[in-house]
Scaffold this active site. Structure first.
Site, PDB file in Angstrom:
ATOM      1  N   TYR A  14       0.986  -1.051  -0.038  1.00 57.66           N
ATOM      2  CA  TYR A  14       0.003  -0.038  -0.077  1.00 57.66           C
ATOM      3  C   TYR A  14       1.011   1.220   0.219  1.00 57.66           C
ATOM      4  O   TYR A  14       0.763   2.154  -0.632  1.00 57.66           O
ATOM      5  CB  TYR A  14      -0.755   0.180   1.236  1.00 57.66           C
ATOM      6  CG  TYR A  14      -1.729   1.264   1.434  1.00 57.66           C
ATOM      7  CD1 TYR A  14      -2.764   1.709   0.694  1.00 57.66           C
ATOM      8  CD2 TYR A  14      -1.249   2.407   2.388  1.00 57.66           C
ATOM      9  CE1 TYR A  14      -3.493   2.617   0.891  1.00 57.66           C
ATOM     10  CE2 TYR A  14      -2.096   3.388   2.489  1.00 57.66           C
ATOM     11  CZ  TYR A  14      -3.044   3.624   1.862  1.00 57.66           C
ATOM     12  OH  TYR A  14      -3.894   4.824   1.827  1.00 57.66           O
ATOM     13  N   ASP A  38      -9.902   9.314   6.529  1.00 59.51           N
ATOM     14  CA  ASP A  38      -8.814   9.672   6.323  1.00 59.51           C
ATOM     15  C   ASP A  38      -9.036  11.309   6.450  1.00 59.51           C
ATOM     16  O   ASP A  38      -9.376  11.926   5.000  1.00 59.51           O
ATOM     17  CB  ASP A  38      -8.109   9.339   4.984  1.00 59.51           C
ATOM     18  CG  ASP A  38      -6.696   9.626   4.834  1.00 59.51           C
ATOM     19  OD1 ASP A  38      -6.400  10.763   5.516  1.00 59.51           O
ATOM     20  OD2 ASP A  38      -6.048   9.188   4.003  1.00 59.51           O
ATOM     21  N   ASP A 101      -1.436   4.614   9.732  1.00 58.53           N
ATOM     22  CA  ASP A 101      -2.585   4.035   9.242  1.00 58.53           C
ATOM     23  C   ASP A 101      -2.879   2.775   9.987  1.00 58.53           C
ATOM     24  O   ASP A 101      -2.086   1.860  10.256  1.00 58.53           O
ATOM     25  CB  ASP A 101      -2.336   3.442   7.794  1.00 58.53           C
ATOM     26  CG  ASP A 101      -2.735   4.860   6.736  1.00 58.53           C
ATOM     27  OD1 ASP A 101      -3.093   5.809   7.142  1.00 58.53           O
ATOM     28  OD2 ASP A 101      -2.535   4.442   5.612  1.00 58.53           O
TER      29      ASP A 101
END
Length: 129
Positions: A14, A38, A101
């Protein structure tokens, strides 16, 4: 259930795709009914079409670069977290955003939930030289 190693590999991939601004590659990592928040606290993007639009309108226009700043931590329960840095132009200033994340994966190894922890306090000006 996805293994911790698969979680780590997908999360590393990612970051590589974010660095390359490969929107199609990023979106392909997500489950059809996934959610993206996000940054955390903003309204979530729900479903693959909304997620695709989010990345195209944000990352696709930002000319961003990304790099990991630490290891991927993965659980046996199909979740992981990764610290990384995104270099962007923020309101005309060269900045780096420190991000963490957190992702949850489905049984097929697709991301079903991504939450990005960052805010303006995590913006660091970059030296232009």
């Amino acid at each position: 259930m996805i293994s911790p190693q698969q979680v780590q590999e997908t999360m590393v991939r990612y970051i590589e795709l974010v660095d390359a601004c490969d929107i199609d590659g990023i979106v392909a990592l997500y489950a059809a009914d996934a959610t993206v928040e996000d940054p955390v606290g903003s309204p979530p993007h729900v479903g693959i079409e909304a997620i695709d639009r989010f990345y195209r309108e944000g990352l696709g226009r930002a000319n961003a670069r990304a790099r990991r700043t630490g290891p991927v931590s993965a659980s046996h329960a199909g979740s992981g977290a990764v610290p990384f840095c995104v270099d962007v132009d923020w309101n005309g200033r060269a900045c780096s955003i420190q991000v963490i994340d957190v992702m949850e994966f489905d049984a097929e190894g697709r991301i079903r939930s991504m939450k990005a922890f960052w805010g303006e306090a995590n913006l660091v000006p970059r030296d232009a030289s």
